[in-house]
Design a protein around this motif. Structure first.
Motif, mmCIF file in Angstrom:
data_model
loop_
_atom_site.group_PDB
_atom_site.id
_atom_site.type_symbol
_atom_site.label_atom_id
_atom_site.label_comp_id
_atom_site.label_asym_id
_atom_site.label_seq_id
_atom_site.Cartn_x
_atom_site.Cartn_y
_atom_site.Cartn_z
ATOM 1 N N GLN A 1 56.472 -150.191 47.077
ATOM 2 C CA GLN A 1 57.174 -149.329 48.017
ATOM 3 C C GLN A 1 57.165 -149.998 49.383
ATOM 4 O OE1 GLN A 1 54.993 -145.659 47.881
ATOM 5 N NE2 GLN A 1 55.970 -144.986 45.983
ATOM 6 N N LEU A 2 58.274 -149.891 50.087
ATOM 7 C CA LEU A 2 58.356 -150.427 51.438
ATOM 8 C C LEU A 2 58.790 -149.316 52.374
ATOM 9 C CD1 LEU A 2 58.112 -153.180 53.009
ATOM 10 C CD2 LEU A 2 60.619 -153.221 52.949
ATOM 11 N N THR A 3 57.912 -148.957 53.293
ATOM 12 C CA THR A 3 58.241 -147.960 54.305
ATOM 13 C C THR A 3 58.978 -148.653 55.442
ATOM 14 O OG1 THR A 3 56.240 -146.710 53.764
ATOM 15 C CG2 THR A 3 57.325 -146.196 55.858
ATOM 16 N N ILE A 4 60.166 -148.187 55.736
ATOM 17 C CA ILE A 4 60.991 -148.798 56.773
ATOM 18 C C ILE A 4 61.544 -147.728 57.701
ATOM 19 C CG2 ILE A 4 61.635 -150.814 55.394
ATOM 20 C CD1 ILE A 4 64.326 -149.457 54.825
ATOM 21 N N ARG B 1 62.976 -157.515 58.783
ATOM 22 C CA ARG B 1 62.152 -158.674 58.429
ATOM 23 C C ARG B 1 61.339 -158.413 57.163
ATOM 24 N NH1 ARG B 1 61.461 -158.830 64.445
ATOM 25 N NH2 ARG B 1 62.564 -160.709 65.135
ATOM 26 N N GLY B 2 60.666 -157.272 57.116
ATOM 27 C CA GLY B 2 59.854 -156.971 55.940
ATOM 28 C C GLY B 2 60.676 -156.853 54.683
ATOM 29 N N TRP B 3 61.838 -156.241 54.813
ATOM 30 C CA TRP B 3 62.733 -156.076 53.660
ATOM 31 C C TRP B 3 63.223 -157.427 53.157
ATOM 32 C CZ3 TRP B 3 67.916 -156.881 52.459
ATOM 33 C CH2 TRP B 3 68.445 -156.104 51.409
ATOM 34 N N LEU B 4 63.580 -158.316 54.077
ATOM 35 C CA LEU B 4 64.014 -159.656 53.682
ATOM 36 C C LEU B 4 62.883 -160.432 53.015
ATOM 37 C CD1 LEU B 4 66.200 -160.724 56.749
ATOM 38 C CD2 LEU B 4 67.013 -160.175 54.441
ATOM 39 N N LEU C 1 61.105 -146.336 51.356
ATOM 40 C CA LEU C 1 60.673 -145.035 51.861
ATOM 41 C C LEU C 1 61.016 -144.957 53.342
ATOM 42 C CD1 LEU C 1 57.115 -144.661 50.277
ATOM 43 C CD2 LEU C 1 59.258 -143.672 49.481
ATOM 44 N N PRO C 2 61.804 -143.980 53.767
ATOM 45 C CA PRO C 2 62.126 -143.867 55.200
ATOM 46 C C PRO C 2 60.928 -143.372 55.995
ATOM 47 C CG PRO C 2 63.055 -142.019 53.991
ATOM 48 C CD PRO C 2 62.455 -142.936 52.957
ATOM 49 N N ALA C 3 60.674 -144.010 57.112
ATOM 50 C CA ALA C 3 59.599 -143.570 57.997
ATOM 51 C C ALA C 3 60.064 -142.380 58.824
ATOM 52 C CB ALA C 3 59.188 -144.704 58.924
ATOM 53 N N PRO C 4 59.150 -141.487 59.199
ATOM 54 C CA PRO C 4 59.526 -140.407 60.118
ATOM 55 C C PRO C 4 60.108 -141.000 61.384
ATOM 56 C CG PRO C 4 57.333 -140.057 59.231
ATOM 57 C CD PRO C 4 57.736 -141.436 58.818
ATOM 58 N N ASN C 5 61.144 -140.374 61.932
ATOM 59 C CA ASN C 5 61.841 -140.976 63.072
ATOM 60 C C ASN C 5 61.888 -140.077 64.289
ATOM 61 O OD1 ASN C 5 63.659 -139.052 62.324
ATOM 62 N ND2 ASN C 5 65.362 -140.446 61.910
ATOM 63 N N ASN C 6 60.934 -139.161 64.402
ATOM 64 C CA ASN C 6 60.869 -138.380 65.633
ATOM 65 C C ASN C 6 59.415 -138.076 65.958
ATOM 66 O OD1 ASN C 6 60.082 -135.827 64.285
ATOM 67 N ND2 ASN C 6 62.128 -135.973 63.396
ATOM 68 N N PRO D 1 57.555 -152.530 58.995
ATOM 69 C CA PRO D 1 57.443 -151.996 57.647
ATOM 70 C C PRO D 1 56.002 -151.943 57.158
ATOM 71 C CG PRO D 1 57.987 -154.306 57.552
ATOM 72 C CD PRO D 1 57.994 -153.937 59.011
ATOM 73 N N ARG D 2 55.825 -151.218 56.062
ATOM 74 C CA ARG D 2 54.537 -151.133 55.385
ATOM 75 C C ARG D 2 54.784 -151.312 53.905
ATOM 76 N NH1 ARG D 2 51.928 -146.845 52.690
ATOM 77 N NH2 ARG D 2 49.651 -146.937 52.705
ATOM 78 N N LEU D 3 54.183 -152.327 53.330
ATOM 79 C CA LEU D 3 54.330 -152.607 51.902
ATOM 80 C C LEU D 3 53.144 -152.048 51.142
ATOM 81 C CD1 LEU D 3 55.812 -154.101 49.554
ATOM 82 C CD2 LEU D 3 54.366 -156.089 50.102
ATOM 83 N N THR D 4 53.441 -151.283 50.098
ATOM 84 C CA THR D 4 52.424 -150.805 49.165
ATOM 85 C C THR D 4 52.738 -151.401 47.807
ATOM 86 O OG1 THR D 4 52.199 -148.729 50.387
ATOM 87 C CG2 THR D 4 51.323 -148.793 48.144
ATOM 88 N N HIS D 5 51.811 -152.191 47.292
ATOM 89 C CA HIS D 5 52.018 -152.904 46.032
ATOM 90 C C HIS D 5 50.759 -152.726 45.200
ATOM 91 C CE1 HIS D 5 52.649 -156.871 43.693
ATOM 92 N NE2 HIS D 5 53.471 -155.963 43.228
ATOM 93 N N GLY D 6 50.819 -151.824 44.246
ATOM 94 C CA GLY D 6 49.613 -151.475 43.509
ATOM 95 C C GLY D 6 48.609 -150.850 44.455
ATOM 96 N N GLU D 7 47.404 -151.430 44.519
ATOM 97 C CA GLU D 7 46.363 -150.912 45.399
ATOM 98 C C GLU D 7 46.371 -151.591 46.766
ATOM 99 O OE1 GLU D 7 42.651 -151.231 43.393
ATOM 100 O OE2 GLU D 7 43.157 -149.730 41.871
#
Length: 217
Positions: free
Chosen positions: A5-8, A19-22, A34-39, A56-62
């Motif tokens: 999962q990638l929080t963007i 950058r993280g997505w690329l 996953l969309p990050a809260p924006n307010n 971004p925040r990458l979650t990959h397994g643990e």
């Protein structure tokens, strides 16, 4: 392989999310966005997702990692067959150095030319304080392109450095920044890079009312 999962944040405004997505695209890692809260009212929720309040925040397994360069290094170690860094030792060192430079520097450029993928100016008065940043970036690009032959910074295939500088190319395009020929050609290369085209198309579909998350310092 574990689901990733990638929080963007906003695809229109967030250079770090791009950058993280690329990086994930370079690694060949399938992700769920996953969309990050924006307010401000949901900022605490983002704090739970990312201790530095950055995306971004990458979650990959643990594994959970939120710094963009840390994501790049994690993906490079996890997917060595993707060759996210150059094979030559000296080129790898340079790739890491210029990626670190864009990661931590060029604050005047960030302030003067904020990323906005939904506008394109024919002319734009660039703040004089940003000129040294622009000149330094041009010098980096010209050096790499001359050394490694292009069209990407380290040769025929994109690397971590191209993902790090991709938002800069869009800033230059958005604000009609005049560049030397080799640098303009590099911007065109990144603009036509299929993952970049995919991101741009998604940004065009993003709701206009989406607020920019203030993560560009």
């Amino acid at each position: 392989m574990a689901t990733a999962q990638l929080t963007i944040s906003s695809k229109t405004y967030s250079a770090w999310s791009l950058r993280g997505w690329l990086m994930c695209r370079l690694a060949g890692l399938e992700i769920r966005e996953l969309p990050a809260p924006n307010n401000a009212s949901t900022r605490a929720e983002l704090l739970l997702l990312s201790p530095s309040v950055l995306v971004p925040r990458l979650t990959h397994g643990e594994v959970s990692v939120w710094d963009t360069l840390a994501i790049a290094e994690y993906l490079n170690e996890t997917f060595p067959e993707a060759h996210m860094l150059p094979t030559d030792k000296a080129a790898r060192a340079l790739c890491r150095a210029i990626s670190g430079e864009i990661h931590s520097g060029f604050s005047n450029l960030r302030s003067a030319l904020p990323m906005n993928l939904k506008v394109r100016h024919k002319t734009f008065p660039v703040f004089p304080g940003a000129r040294p940043d622009i000149e330094r970036i041009e010098a980096i690009w010209e050096d790499c392109l001359a050394r490694y032959g292009g069209p990407f910074l380290f040769g025929a295939e994109p690397t971590i450095a191209d993902a790090m500088y991709a938002p800069v190319t869009r800033r230059f395009i958005t604000y009609a920044v005049g560049l030397r020929p080799a640098c303009q050609a590099y911007c065109d290369t990144i603009d036509q890079w299929p993952p970049m085209q995919e991101w741009l198309a998604a940004a065009r579909e993003e709701p206009e009312e989406l607020e920019e998350l203030e993560v560009e310092f």
